[in-house]
Design a protein around this motif. Structure first.
Motif, PDB file in Angstrom:
ATOM      1  N   VAL A  41      30.661  -7.794  11.012  1.00 55.73           N
ATOM      2  CA  VAL A  41      30.058  -6.352  10.173  1.00 55.73           C
ATOM      3  C   VAL A  41      29.853  -5.186  11.369  1.00 55.73           C
ATOM      4  O   VAL A  41      30.299  -4.141  11.167  1.00 55.73           O
ATOM      5  CB  VAL A  41      28.556  -6.813   9.843  1.00 55.73           C
ATOM      6  CG1 VAL A  41      27.975  -5.580   9.400  1.00 55.73           C
ATOM      7  CG2 VAL A  41      28.679  -7.856   8.705  1.00 55.73           C
ATOM      8  N   ILE A  42      29.579  -5.571  12.961  1.00 56.40           N
ATOM      9  CA  ILE A  42      29.384  -4.411  13.616  1.00 56.40           C
ATOM     10  C   ILE A  42      30.816  -3.913  13.921  1.00 56.40           C
ATOM     11  O   ILE A  42      31.088  -2.780  14.149  1.00 56.40           O
ATOM     12  CB  ILE A  42      28.939  -5.340  15.136  1.00 56.40           C
ATOM     13  CG1 ILE A  42      27.422  -5.786  14.691  1.00 56.40           C
ATOM     14  CG2 ILE A  42      28.830  -4.195  16.056  1.00 56.40           C
ATOM     15  CD1 ILE A  42      26.569  -4.665  14.465  1.00 56.40           C
ATOM     16  N   LYS A  43      31.951  -5.042  13.890  1.00 53.16           N
ATOM     17  CA  LYS A  43      33.268  -4.540  14.370  1.00 53.16           C
ATOM     18  C   LYS A  43      33.765  -3.610  13.295  1.00 53.16           C
ATOM     19  O   LYS A  43      34.537  -2.488  13.516  1.00 53.16           O
ATOM     20  CB  LYS A  43      34.054  -5.622  14.447  1.00 53.16           C
ATOM     21  CG  LYS A  43      34.072  -6.550  15.955  1.00 53.16           C
ATOM     22  CD  LYS A  43      34.911  -7.786  15.983  1.00 53.16           C
ATOM     23  CE  LYS A  43      34.550  -8.393  17.282  1.00 53.16           C
ATOM     24  NZ  LYS A  43      35.516  -9.591  17.509  1.00 53.16           N
ATOM     25  N   ARG A  44      33.575  -3.855  11.896  1.00 55.68           N
ATOM     26  CA  ARG A  44      34.043  -3.191  10.850  1.00 55.68           C
ATOM     27  C   ARG A  44      33.147  -1.909  10.818  1.00 55.68           C
ATOM     28  O   ARG A  44      33.969  -0.894  10.625  1.00 55.68           O
ATOM     29  CB  ARG A  44      33.600  -3.920   9.586  1.00 55.68           C
ATOM     30  CG  ARG A  44      34.002  -2.857   8.503  1.00 55.68           C
ATOM     31  CD  ARG A  44      35.381  -2.873   8.392  1.00 55.68           C
ATOM     32  NE  ARG A  44      35.565  -2.225   6.876  1.00 55.68           N
ATOM     33  CZ  ARG A  44      36.807  -1.413   6.468  1.00 55.68           C
ATOM     34  NH1 ARG A  44      37.999  -1.454   7.228  1.00 55.68           N
ATOM     35  NH2 ARG A  44      37.084  -0.960   5.323  1.00 55.68           N
ATOM     36  N   ALA A  45      32.010  -1.705  11.016  1.00 56.36           N
ATOM     37  CA  ALA A  45      31.260  -0.668  11.159  1.00 56.36           C
ATOM     38  C   ALA A  45      31.860   0.451  12.264  1.00 56.36           C
ATOM     39  O   ALA A  45      32.026   1.632  12.079  1.00 56.36           O
ATOM     40  CB  ALA A  45      29.833  -0.723  11.615  1.00 56.36           C
ATOM     41  N   ALA A  46      31.993  -0.139  13.479  1.00 50.60           N
ATOM     42  CA  ALA A  46      32.596   0.392  14.532  1.00 50.60           C
ATOM     43  C   ALA A  46      33.957   1.119  14.207  1.00 50.60           C
ATOM     44  O   ALA A  46      34.340   2.314  14.408  1.00 50.60           O
ATOM     45  CB  ALA A  46      32.729  -0.339  15.675  1.00 50.60           C
ATOM     46  N   PHE A  47      34.806   0.395  13.409  1.00 55.26           N
ATOM     47  CA  PHE A  47      36.034   0.806  13.075  1.00 55.26           C
ATOM     48  C   PHE A  47      35.929   2.053  12.080  1.00 55.26           C
ATOM     49  O   PHE A  47      36.617   2.965  12.187  1.00 55.26           O
ATOM     50  CB  PHE A  47      36.932  -0.435  12.373  1.00 55.26           C
ATOM     51  CG  PHE A  47      38.024   0.300  11.697  1.00 55.26           C
ATOM     52  CD1 PHE A  47      39.172   0.289  12.285  1.00 55.26           C
ATOM     53  CD2 PHE A  47      38.211   0.306  10.384  1.00 55.26           C
ATOM     54  CE1 PHE A  47      40.410   1.056  11.514  1.00 55.26           C
ATOM     55  CE2 PHE A  47      39.252   0.693   9.486  1.00 55.26           C
ATOM     56  CZ  PHE A  47      40.302   1.063  10.301  1.00 55.26           C
ATOM     57  N   ILE A  48      35.089   1.933  11.212  1.00 49.30           N
ATOM     58  CA  ILE A  48      34.898   3.122  10.290  1.00 49.30           C
ATOM     59  C   ILE A  48      34.144   4.209  10.906  1.00 49.30           C
ATOM     60  O   ILE A  48      34.886   5.309  10.636  1.00 49.30           O
ATOM     61  CB  ILE A  48      33.657   2.511   9.030  1.00 49.30           C
ATOM     62  CG1 ILE A  48      34.409   1.434   8.264  1.00 49.30           C
ATOM     63  CG2 ILE A  48      33.435   3.961   8.162  1.00 49.30           C
ATOM     64  CD1 ILE A  48      33.444   0.788   7.151  1.00 49.30           C
ATOM     65  N   LEU A  49      33.348   4.065  11.825  1.00 49.99           N
ATOM     66  CA  LEU A  49      32.693   5.125  12.506  1.00 49.99           C
ATOM     67  C   LEU A  49      33.818   5.759  13.208  1.00 49.99           C
ATOM     68  O   LEU A  49      33.785   7.252  13.227  1.00 49.99           O
ATOM     69  CB  LEU A  49      31.653   4.381  13.497  1.00 49.99           C
ATOM     70  CG  LEU A  49      31.106   5.647  14.544  1.00 49.99           C
ATOM     71  CD1 LEU A  49      30.198   6.560  13.476  1.00 49.99           C
ATOM     72  CD2 LEU A  49      29.995   5.048  15.285  1.00 49.99           C
ATOM     73  N   GLU A  50      34.720   5.143  13.848  1.00 50.57           N
ATOM     74  CA  GLU A  50      35.808   5.938  14.674  1.00 50.57           C
ATOM     75  C   GLU A  50      36.716   6.708  13.729  1.00 50.57           C
ATOM     76  O   GLU A  50      37.172   7.644  14.093  1.00 50.57           O
ATOM     77  CB  GLU A  50      36.567   4.787  15.519  1.00 50.57           C
ATOM     78  CG  GLU A  50      37.883   5.243  16.414  1.00 50.57           C
ATOM     79  CD  GLU A  50      38.540   4.335  17.308  1.00 50.57           C
ATOM     80  OE1 GLU A  50      39.597   4.567  17.601  1.00 50.57           O
ATOM     81  OE2 GLU A  50      37.835   3.336  17.459  1.00 50.57           O
ATOM     82  N   ALA A  51      37.035   5.790  12.656  1.00 51.17           N
ATOM     83  CA  ALA A  51      38.190   6.636  11.584  1.00 51.17           C
ATOM     84  C   ALA A  51      37.463   7.799  11.183  1.00 51.17           C
ATOM     85  O   ALA A  51      38.214   8.878  10.952  1.00 51.17           O
ATOM     86  CB  ALA A  51      38.754   5.585  10.582  1.00 51.17           C
ATOM     87  N   LEU A  52      36.191   7.765  10.834  1.00 54.86           N
ATOM     88  CA  LEU A  52      35.575   9.048  10.090  1.00 54.86           C
ATOM     89  C   LEU A  52      35.402  10.029  11.412  1.00 54.86           C
ATOM     90  O   LEU A  52      35.598  11.333  10.920  1.00 54.86           O
ATOM     91  CB  LEU A  52      34.287   8.489   9.769  1.00 54.86           C
ATOM     92  CG  LEU A  52      34.303   7.721   8.569  1.00 54.86           C
ATOM     93  CD1 LEU A  52      32.617   7.418   8.030  1.00 54.86           C
ATOM     94  CD2 LEU A  52      34.798   8.324   7.408  1.00 54.86           C
ATOM     95  N   GLY A  53      35.309   9.576  12.581  1.00 53.32           N
ATOM     96  CA  GLY A  53      35.087  10.638  13.568  1.00 53.32           C
ATOM     97  C   GLY A  53      36.502  11.448  13.763  1.00 53.32           C
ATOM     98  O   GLY A  53      36.528  12.316  14.270  1.00 53.32           O
ATOM     99  N   ASN A  54      37.595  10.577  13.343  1.00 55.46           N
ATOM    100  CA  ASN A  54      38.869  11.296  13.452  1.00 55.46           C
ATOM    101  C   ASN A  54      39.361  12.015  12.077  1.00 55.46           C
ATOM    102  O   ASN A  54      40.702  12.021  12.036  1.00 55.46           O
ATOM    103  CB  ASN A  54      40.134  10.279  13.718  1.00 55.46           C
ATOM    104  CG  ASN A  54      39.690   9.688  15.302  1.00 55.46           C
ATOM    105  OD1 ASN A  54      39.135  10.507  16.261  1.00 55.46           O
ATOM    106  ND2 ASN A  54      39.967   8.359  15.740  1.00 55.46           N
ATOM    107  N   ASN A  55      38.495  11.996  11.009  1.00 56.51           N
ATOM    108  CA  ASN A  55      38.706  12.466  10.059  1.00 56.51           C
ATOM    109  C   ASN A  55      39.899  11.705   9.000  1.00 56.51           C
ATOM    110  O   ASN A  55      40.731  12.259   8.414  1.00 56.51           O
ATOM    111  CB  ASN A  55      39.381  13.812  10.050  1.00 56.51           C
ATOM    112  CG  ASN A  55      38.114  14.746  10.471  1.00 56.51           C
ATOM    113  OD1 ASN A  55      36.919  14.418   9.924  1.00 56.51           O
ATOM    114  ND2 ASN A  55      38.230  15.942  11.154  1.00 56.51           N
TER     115      ASN A  55
END
Length: 102
Positions: A41-55
């Motif tokens: 779950v942490i890895k998926r959240a980190a992926f989403i956070l990074e993707a959203l940060g890059n729009n």
């Protein structure tokens, strides 16, 4: 002492402000890890956070387990929508409604 900290007597207070936009740094994932949230779950959240940060657009994660759970939820919704609460047996309605069987 930095601009966002103030000492009140013997207490040091951290002041924060909410502003529009993305946070440059978040401790949410670290807190979740310390709280025992599964690493997957942490890895998926980190992926989403990074993707959203890059729009970037993030697709919904879908695997066999998620699909089976989605189907179970759909079956529950269908059963609830079809039930006539004025004429139906509420005990029968709830029987097996939240079964753990797939």
């Amino acid at each position: 002492m930095g601009d966002n900290r103030v000492r009140i007597g013997t207490v040091l207070v951290q002041r924060e402000w909410l502003v529009p936009g993305h946070a440059l740094l978040s401790y949410g994932l670290h807190c979740a890890l310390l709280a025992g949230v599964p690493e997957e779950v942490i890895k998926r959240a980190a992926f989403i956070l990074e993707a959203l940060g890059n729009n970037e657009h993030v697709e919904r994660l879908c695997n066999e387990s998620v699909s089976a759970q989605d189907q179970q939820y759909q079956n529950l919704v269908d059963k609830m929508l079809a039930f006539d609460f004025h004429k139906g047996d509420i005990d029968l309605f709830f029987q097996g409604l939240f079964s753990t069987e797939s």
